[in-house]
Structure formats: structure tokens, C-alpha cells
Write an enzyme that holds these catalytic residues in place. Structure first.
Site, PDB file in Angstrom:
ATOM      1  N   SER A 417     -36.262  61.987 -12.980  1.00  0.00           N
ATOM      2  CA  SER A 417     -35.716  61.634 -11.659  1.00  0.00           C
ATOM      3  C   SER A 417     -36.012  62.712 -10.640  1.00  0.00           C
ATOM      4  CB  SER A 417     -34.197  61.509 -11.700  1.00  0.00           C
ATOM      5  OG  SER A 417     -33.750  60.898 -12.843  1.00  0.00           O
ATOM      6  N   HIS A 438     -40.370  55.680 -12.737  1.00  0.00           N
ATOM      7  CA  HIS A 438     -38.963  56.008 -12.509  1.00  0.00           C
ATOM      8  C   HIS A 438     -38.138  54.720 -12.457  1.00  0.00           C
ATOM      9  CE1 HIS A 438     -35.667  57.840  -9.785  1.00  0.00           C
ATOM     10  NE2 HIS A 438     -35.384  58.012 -11.053  1.00  0.00           N
ATOM     11  N   GLU A 450     -39.948  52.921  -9.299  1.00  0.00           N
ATOM     12  CA  GLU A 450     -40.745  53.838  -8.480  1.00  0.00           C
ATOM     13  C   GLU A 450     -41.908  54.311  -9.354  1.00  0.00           C
ATOM     14  OE1 GLU A 450     -38.021  56.100  -5.110  1.00  0.00           O
ATOM     15  OE2 GLU A 450     -38.100  56.991  -7.095  1.00  0.00           O
ATOM     16  N   ASN A 488     -33.978  58.845  -4.393  1.00  0.00           N
ATOM     17  CA  ASN A 488     -32.964  59.884  -4.597  1.00  0.00           C
ATOM     18  C   ASN A 488     -33.057  60.997  -3.559  1.00  0.00           C
ATOM     19  OD1 ASN A 488     -31.829  58.516  -6.689  1.00  0.00           O
ATOM     20  ND2 ASN A 488     -32.872  59.662  -8.303  1.00  0.00           N
TER      21      ASN A 488
HETATM   22  P1  NAD Z   1     -29.659  60.638 -22.159  1.00  0.00           P
HETATM   23  O1  NAD Z   1     -29.088  61.984 -22.385  1.00  0.00           O
HETATM   24  O2  NAD Z   1     -28.767  59.459 -22.177  1.00  0.00           O
HETATM   25  O3  NAD Z   1     -30.810  60.369 -23.216  1.00  0.00           O
HETATM   26  C1  NAD Z   1     -31.791  61.303 -23.548  1.00  0.00           C
HETATM   27  C2  NAD Z   1     -32.196  60.996 -24.989  1.00  0.00           C
HETATM   28  O4  NAD Z   1     -33.351  61.754 -25.281  1.00  0.00           O
HETATM   29  C3  NAD Z   1     -31.134  61.383 -26.003  1.00  0.00           C
HETATM   30  O5  NAD Z   1     -30.885  60.276 -26.830  1.00  0.00           O
HETATM   31  C4  NAD Z   1     -31.763  62.535 -26.776  1.00  0.00           C
HETATM   32  O6  NAD Z   1     -31.411  62.544 -28.142  1.00  0.00           O
HETATM   33  C5  NAD Z   1     -33.235  62.243 -26.602  1.00  0.00           C
HETATM   34  N1  NAD Z   1     -34.066  63.441 -26.682  1.00  0.00           N
HETATM   35  C6  NAD Z   1     -33.844  64.655 -26.140  1.00  0.00           C
HETATM   36  N2  NAD Z   1     -34.881  65.474 -26.422  1.00  0.00           N
HETATM   37  C7  NAD Z   1     -35.768  64.770 -27.139  1.00  0.00           C
HETATM   38  C8  NAD Z   1     -37.037  65.053 -27.716  1.00  0.00           C
HETATM   39  N3  NAD Z   1     -37.589  66.252 -27.586  1.00  0.00           N
HETATM   40  N4  NAD Z   1     -37.663  64.067 -28.372  1.00  0.00           N
HETATM   41  C9  NAD Z   1     -37.119  62.861 -28.509  1.00  0.00           C
HETATM   42  N5  NAD Z   1     -35.915  62.531 -27.997  1.00  0.00           N
HETATM   43  C10 NAD Z   1     -35.247  63.463 -27.308  1.00  0.00           C
HETATM   44  O7  NAD Z   1     -30.448  60.768 -20.779  1.00  0.00           O
HETATM   45  P2  NAD Z   1     -30.838  59.580 -19.795  1.00  0.00           P
HETATM   46  O8  NAD Z   1     -29.767  59.380 -18.802  1.00  0.00           O
HETATM   47  O9  NAD Z   1     -31.341  58.441 -20.571  1.00  0.00           O
HETATM   48  O10 NAD Z   1     -32.044  60.264 -18.990  1.00  0.00           O
HETATM   49  C11 NAD Z   1     -33.321  60.366 -19.539  1.00  0.00           C
HETATM   50  C12 NAD Z   1     -34.307  60.635 -18.424  1.00  0.00           C
HETATM   51  O11 NAD Z   1     -34.250  59.578 -17.480  1.00  0.00           O
HETATM   52  C13 NAD Z   1     -34.067  61.902 -17.637  1.00  0.00           C
HETATM   53  O12 NAD Z   1     -35.297  62.458 -17.270  1.00  0.00           O
HETATM   54  C14 NAD Z   1     -33.331  61.404 -16.410  1.00  0.00           C
HETATM   55  O13 NAD Z   1     -33.483  62.249 -15.287  1.00  0.00           O
HETATM   56  C15 NAD Z   1     -34.019  60.096 -16.180  1.00  0.00           C
HETATM   57  N6  NAD Z   1     -33.244  59.110 -15.416  1.00  0.00           N
HETATM   58  C16 NAD Z   1     -31.928  58.925 -15.665  1.00  0.00           C
HETATM   59  C17 NAD Z   1     -31.226  57.970 -14.930  1.00  0.00           C
HETATM   60  C18 NAD Z   1     -29.774  57.704 -15.194  1.00  0.00           C
HETATM   61  O14 NAD Z   1     -29.128  57.087 -14.340  1.00  0.00           O
HETATM   62  N7  NAD Z   1     -29.237  58.106 -16.316  1.00  0.00           N
HETATM   63  C19 NAD Z   1     -31.896  57.220 -13.958  1.00  0.00           C
HETATM   64  C20 NAD Z   1     -33.259  57.414 -13.761  1.00  0.00           C
HETATM   65  C21 NAD Z   1     -33.930  58.365 -14.497  1.00  0.00           C
END
Ligand code: NAD
Length: 708
Positions: A417, A438, A450, A488
Site C-alpha cells: 500500500s 494494489h 490500482e 491513499n
Molecule cells: P496480514 O498481516 O493480514 O497478512 C500478511 C500474511 O503474510 C500473514 O498471514 C503472514 O503470515 C504472511 N507472511 C508474512 N511474511 C511472509 C513471508 N515471508 N512469506 C510468506 N508469508 C508471509 O496483512 P494484510 O493486511 O493482508 O496486508 C498484506 C499486504 O497488503 C501489505 O503489504 C499491506 O500493506 C497490503 N494491503 C493491505 C490492505 C488492508 O486493508 N489490510 C489493503 C491494501 C493493501
């Protein structure tokens, strides 16, 4: 032959055999009712009327659909005569019966054309509709007068007010014959036409049907109008649709048509119609990326991998399974993988409980999702989407591992993000294959994608991503690399101002009410609580250098997080929540924190007007949008509008933030930013400087849309 006549024969063909005249539309791709097609229809009817042997006229389409309605390229005006109502009048007044063979979708003017014919036949799988309301207008070629005469008031209202496609099987009074399959249609049309000739059946004109405005119908309209006023707040056209249909009951046919035309024109003049029509084109324009050749081939994407099965990874994987594309999901630990897959299953099963999926479909989709903890299983995927923790070192490690195992030509995408995509790309030997995808949360629901172009992203990778967005039923918008990309980045000043307004004396509920009345689905404080206040806090932590000069910056939110008030999931944030409830309850404690912080920072609290709240939340967001355009992060202002409507629920009736600014006038936005710049002391001086692009356009009396 005049030009319009030769154009007409290119899109409408006429032939007569014995007693039957056939008029066939073939204006690819959708039989848009262009001037050429309208001229062709009138000419053909006149030919049939002049031919003494002809006793019946069959109007059909040679394309897979009947007609998608108006020709949108005519929206910009020009010599449009004959207009559609005139054409439909010629058809309806034909002394020889006209049968519409509605072989496929008939929308808008396409359905109005069929309604003006004397008989209609179709097949059971077909759908028709009057979607004009989505463009902020109403059917303007007799649809509001003819549909209720054939169907009934409730059906006509439902179709015209919602604009939704309706199965022809739901319209037995509109269609004289509904055959089971498309294959039977031609034969049925022939038999129907023969029967008309043999039985000497009349031209059954819809305009001759009298409707009675009895007490029951009166009550229906009054109730319906009340419901529409409640459900479509902010939109202008739905109320006018009700009035137009009602006039079919209160006026004779001719006066009803005039009333429909008046109401249509009233709709056309509204900012809502301008906004909705702008948005219609904006969405289509978003998929056109300038500078990328049409001939460039997209890469094949037949198998996908998702890294991380957390909040985003699970939802992202579902998008592909939903359209039949297999996905491998990789997690570091089996436990996290099992948890992620179980959550996906639960989501699908919830959809099945609501009747949206069958249990077979749930199993089919789950069968497309496989889990792994080994990168070796990713050697054959065409696309990888990384959705791990938002930390550069973790992302780089993942991309390094992908670089080792993924096949040549595989697309390596990040769902980051906020992080710098170019830095992520620097960790692989093939930066041309790296792109940002994104998704917005919940990723299986939100329509926006995005698509982030890095410095080195290859054109065919962009093309593939844009195509893929359509495949998974998302709206893809291409953006460039910067903190927060488009959506964002623009929401940041909006959230900042909402927080600052609280320090200055506004309450979260006042700010949320003003934003709700403006038309967003929820205000910034409810949104923050839902997303989790800790999320915003972590983002602020990562960029303290950018904000540290402003001690007031989201200070109340920081205090709330420090107290463990992380929002809805914690039962308290900017609001309080009762166990199991999502309803925000105002909390005097939050106001007290704001009061203390204001006193500490020397900010005098005051009563703040709703107008100030609106301007201070929305205008800086627009100002940031102007900088985004100036920097080329978004290619066109309409792309920003698409991002805001699909990613943030910005009301379509305002067209998106940039269209809204164009409507208000960029000089007004600039002047109000300057006003706050001067009124709010050092704070104003820092945050309210108008963007140089806004300044330039305002000085020249131009709009954002003039840039494209
Ligand atoms: P989250 O913490 O819910 O999930 C992340 C997952 O990745 C976890 O299950 C973790 O075990 C796994 N993980 C961590 N390191 C790892 C690795 N090296 N190899 C494999 N798996 C691994 O996080 P999220 O909210 O799903 O966010 C993930 C990404 O998406 C981030 O970059 C975040 O900025 C982006 N994002 C999040 C949102 C949101 O609203 N949550 C929206 C858009 C983008």
C-alpha cells in the site's frame, strides 16, 4: 445517394419476400441507435409501407444483441435529426403491423424501439432494461409511457428507477411470444408473421392503451416516491423517473410524451447528470492506457500464486478462483496457511448460505486453491502476487526468493500500500516483470485495482494487468509510484483535517455526519475505527519525518491508540461499540482528550460550521489530486475519479473528487484553500498551499478535465 442514406444502408438492411418485409439492424458492435441507424429505420418502414404486397414488417438484429441503446458518441451533440422519438412515432403509426424480434439484450433506446413496435417476441434467457437512470436521466423515447401501458405500474417503476436488466420471462405482458431457446426464435417469428397476415391482425399500438389512475395506483405511486426519496438520496433522476411513469396514468399519451421530454431535460441540466455521465466515460477511459500499442500482446495468465494468506492474500486468491484460475497460496508456516484457507472456505460458505453460490460451486472454487510452504511449488505460475507484511525487508526477501524459482516471463506483483515499488523491483534480476497490484480491502469484494507502474515495468506487463483486472471483474486504473499511490495519498490530508477539526472543536459525529450528507458511505472517524486506528498509527510511524513539524498531526488518534483504543475490533476507538455491534456510539471521553490536547497545543476550540468541515476535508484531498496529476502519478483526472468512486465510495452523483472540483470551479477551490491557509496560522501556511497546477488552471479559468 445522400451520405446519411448510404450510411443508413450500411447499418440497416431491407428486404421483402411475398407479404413479409424484413428490416435487419447490423451496426456493430452493439446496434447503437446512431443517426445512420435511425435514418435507416425510417427509410425501411417507408419502403415497406410503399410496397403493396407487404402486409407485415419484421424488425430484427443480425448481431447477437438487439440494441444497446443510444449512441454515446452523439452525447456531444451535432445534427442528430431524426431523433429517436420521431423514429419510434413513425414505427408506431405504421399501418402495417411491425414485429420486434428481440433476439438478445435490448437496453435503453433499444428496448424503447421494441416497445414502439406492435408485437414483440423473444427467448427465455434474454434480458432487457432501461438503464438511463445510471446516467442521471430517464428514458426519453417513450419508455416511461409505453412500458407501464404494457406491463404494470410496479414493474415499470422497478425497471426504470433501478435501471437493472430484467429477464423477459418476468415480462409476459410485454412479450407476445417467449420461446425457450434462441434457436427457436427465427422459426417462431416467421410463424408469428404468417399468422398476422393470415388472420389479418391489426397494428396493435401501445399508445392506444388507456391506463386508469385508480386509488390503488395512486397509493402505489405516492409510496414509491417516498421510498425512492429515502433510498436514492443525492441522486436527482430517480424521483423524476417516478414522476414520468406517473404521467402515463395522469395524462393522455401525447401529453405524457411531452411530460417525459420535459422531465428528461430537467434531469439533463442537473450536476448529477453531468457527474454520472462523466463517470460513465471515466470508467471506460480508465482502461485505455496511452502509449501502449494496441497490437502489443498480453502475457498468458493461467496459473497464479499468492504469497501470504492474511487479510489481503485470502481475498486476492478468491478473485482468481471465482473465475476458474488456479491459485497456489504460499505461507511460511503450515498453521498460517491452514488458517488462511479455512477463512476462505468460511467466506465461500457464507456466500452459499446467502444463496449466492451452490455447495458444488464452493467445492469447485476451493479445489482451485492449493496451499504450500515451499517456493519450489511456484516454478510454473504465470503471475505471483505478494501480500506479506508491509515491511521493505520482508518484501525484498520474498521477491529475492521468487526471482530464484519463478519461470522466465512470470509477472511478479506486490500488493504493497505504501512501499516504494521500484525499491522492491531492485531486489530481482528482472525488474521489467515487477508491477504493483494494489487491491482494496476486502479484496474479494472491492472493485478497484490500482495497477502500479514501476520505473522499469514492461508495457506488456501493464497490458496483462489491465486485461487481468477485467478478467477478475475489477476496474483497473494505472498509477505511478509514490507514497500511498493515488487513493491513499489523497486520503491522507482528508484524515489529517478530520483529526485537526476535532482538536479545533468539532466532534467525530459532526464530521462524520457532514461527510455522510455529502454522500460518502461513512465519515473518516467511522472509517478509521473500521480499518483499525493502529493501521493509521503504523503508517504515521513510518513517516514521522514528514509530519513531525506539526505537533497537532493526528495527535488525538495517536493518544487513542496509546490507550489501546484501536477501533471497532477493540470495542472502542473514536467511538464506543457495544459487544457484537458495529454501531458507533459517541464517547465524551474522546472529546475530553481532544480538549486537553488542544489546550496543550494552544488551539482555541470553537464551534465549526458544517461548510468548513466539508471544505477542509474535501478540498485538500482535491489539492493532493492536483499534485498527483502534475507529477503524472495519474494520467488523467478522470482516473482519480474512478479510483475514488470504486475504492472509497465517493458518490457517483458527484462524479468523483476531481469532477466535483470542476463543478464547483477551480478558482473557488483555490480561493478557499488560500482562505484556510491565512486563517489557520502556521498550520494553514504549511498544509493549505494550493497546488501549482490548481493555481494555473484556476487562473486560466480551466477545469481538470480540460487537461485530457
Ligand atoms: P496480514 O498481516 O493480514 O497478512 C500478511 C500474511 O503474510 C500473514 O498471514 C503472514 O503470515 C504472511 N507472511 C508474512 N511474511 C511472509 C513471508 N515471508 N512469506 C510468506 N508469508 C508471509 O496483512 P494484510 O493486511 O493482508 O496486508 C498484506 C499486504 O497488503 C501489505 O503489504 C499491506 O500493506 C497490503 N494491503 C493491505 C490492505 C488492508 O486493508 N489490510 C489493503 C491494501 C493493501
Amino acid at each position: 445517394m445522400s451520405e446519411s442514406k448510404s450510411n443508413a444502408s450500411a447499418v440497416v438492411s431491407y428486404s421483402a419476400h411475398a407479404t413479409v418485409a424484413s428490416i435487419a439492424m447490423h451496426s456493430a458492435p452493439v446496434n447503437a441507435l446512431s443517426k445512420a441507424l435511425r435514418v435507416g429505420l425510417i427509410d425501411s418502414i417507408n419502403k415497406a409501407l410503399a410496397d403493396e404486397d407487404v402486409k407485415v414488417i419484421v424488425l430484427s438484429s443480425e448481431l447477437p444483441l438487439f440494441s444497446a441503446g443510444a449512441d454515446i458518441s452523439e452525447f456531444s451533440g451535432g445534427d442528430l435529426s431524426p431523433m429517436l422519438p420521431e423514429v419510434l412515432d413513425v414505427i408506431e403509426q405504421s399501418t402495417k403491423p411491425v414485429i420486434a424480434v428481440v433476439n438478445g439484450n435490448a437496453f435503453g433506446g433499444g428496448l424503447e424501439l421494441a416497445l414502439a413496435c406492435h408485437y414483440r417476441i423473444s427467448h427465455a434467457a434474454n434480458k432487457v432494461g432501461l438503464p438511463e437512470v445510471h446516467l442521471g436521466i430517464l428514458p426519453g423515447a417513450g419508455g416511461t409511457q409505453r412500458l407501464p401501458r404494457l406491463a404494470d405500474a410496479k414493474t415499470a417503476l422497478d425497471m426504470i428507477v433501478s435501471g437493472a436488466p430484467t429477464k423477459v420471462t418476468k415480462l409476459p405482458k410485454v412479450f407476445d411470444v417467449i420461446v425457450d431457446t434462441p434457436q427457436e426464435l427465427e422459426q417462431a417469428a416467421k410463424a408469428f408473421a404468417d399468422n398476422i397476415v393470415n388472420e389479418n391482425l391489426p397494428a396493435k399500438r401501445v399508445c392506444d392503451i388507456d391506463l386508469s389512475f385508480d386509488d390503488k395506483t395512486k397509493a402505489l405511486f405516492s409510496e414509491y416516491a417516498k421510498g425512492v426519496a429515502l433510498k436514492t438520496k443525492g441522486y436527482f433522476a430517480p424521483g423524476h423517473c417516478v414522476k414520468a411513469v406517473e404521467s402515463a396514468y395522469t395524462l393522455d399519451f401525447k401529453s405524457g410524451l411531452q411530460r417525459e421530454a420535459e422531465l428528461f431535460m430537467e434531469c439533463m441540466k442537473t450536476p448529477q447528470a453531468r457527474a454520472q455521465q462523466h463517470f460513465f466515460f471515466a470508467e471506460r477511459a480508465a482502461s485505455h492506457v496511452s502509449g501502449i500499442s494496441n497490437d502489443l500482446k498480453a502475457r498468458d495468465v493461467n496459473k497464479v500464486a499468492v504469497i501470504g494468506a492474511g487479510t489481503m492474500g485470502g481475498g486476492i486468491a478468491m478473485n482468481f478462483a471465482n473465475v476458474g484460475i488456479p491459485v497456489v497460496i504460499l505461507e511460511l508456516k503450515q498453521e498460517a496457511l491452514d488458517k488462511g484457507l479455512a477463512l476462505i472456505r468460511r467466506n465461500y460458505e457464507n456466500s452459499a448460505k446467502k444463496g449466492k453460490l451452490s455447495s458444488d460451486q464452493v467445492e469447485q472454487r476451493m479445489a482451485l486453491l492449493t496451499g504450500t510452504t515451499s517456493y519450489d511449488d511456484l516454478s510454473d505460475v504465470d503471475l505471483v502476487i505478494e501480500a506479506v507484511f508491509e515491511k521493505m525487508s520482508v518484501k525484498k526477501e520474498v521477491f529475492g526468493a521468487l526471482d530464484k524459482v519463478c519461470k522466465s516471463g512470470a509477472i511478479l506483483a506486490s500488493n504493497t500500500s505504501t512501499l516504494d515499488l521500484d525499491e522492491i523491483a531492485s531486489s530481482v534480476s528482472r525488474p521489467q516483470d515487477v508491477i504493483g497490484l494494489h487491491f482494496f480491502s476486502p479484496a474479494n469484494v472491492m472493485k478497484l485495482l490500482e495497477i502500479v507502474r514501476g520505473k522499469q515495468t514492461a508495457d506488456d506487463v501493464i497490458k496483462t494487468a489491465m486485461k487481468l483486472a477485467k478478467t477478475i471483474r475489477k476496474v483497473g486504473v494505472l498509477v505511478g509510484v509514490c507514497f500511498g499511490f493515488v487513493g491513499n495519498r489523497m486520503i491522507e490530508p482528508y484524515g489529517r483535517e478530520a483529526n485537526r477539526l476535532m482538536l479545533e472543536g468539532a466532534s467525530p459525529e459532526q464530521v462524520d455526519r457532514v461527510i455522510g450528507q455529502f454522500g460518502l458511505p461513512m465519515g473518516p472517524f467511522t472509517m478509521g475505527d473500521m480499518a483499525g486506528l493502529d493501521i493509521g498509527f503504523f503508517v504515521r510511524e513510518s513517516r514521522r519525518d514528514f509530519i513531525s513539524h506539526d505537533p497537532s498531526y493526528c495527535i488525538v488518534a495517536d493518544k487513542l491508540v496509546a490507550q489501546g483504543r484501536n477501533g471497532l475490533k477493540a470495542g472502542k476507538g473514536a467511538y464506543l461499540y457495544e459487544a457484537g455491534s458495529r454501531k458507533p456510539i459517541p464517547d465524551p471521553e474522546v472529546l475530553e482528550i481532544a480538549k486537553q490536547e488542544a489546550a496543550r497545543l494552544g488551539i482555541v476550540q470553537r464551534e465549526i460550521s458544517d461548510q468548513e468541515i466539508l471544505e477542509r476535508c474535501i478540498y485538500p484531498l482535491i489539492n493532493e489530486g492536483a499534485d498527483i496529476l502534475k507529477e503524472g502519478i495519474a494520467a488523467k483526472s478522470s482516473d482519480i475519479d474512478v479510483i475514488y468512486v470504486y475504492g472509497y465510495g465517493f458518490p457517483v452523483f458527484r462524479g468523483g473528487p476531481m469532477k466535483y472540483a470542476d463543478e464547483i470551479g477551480l478558482d473557488v477551490i483555490r480561493d478557499r484553500l488560500n482562505h484556510y491557509k491565512n486563517e489557520l496560522g502556521e498550520y494553514g501556511q504549511h498544509w493549505f498551499e494550493p497546488s501549482s497546477l490548481l493555481e494555473e488552471l484556476a487562473n486560466e479559468g480551466k477545469s481538470f478535465s480540460s487537461l485530457t
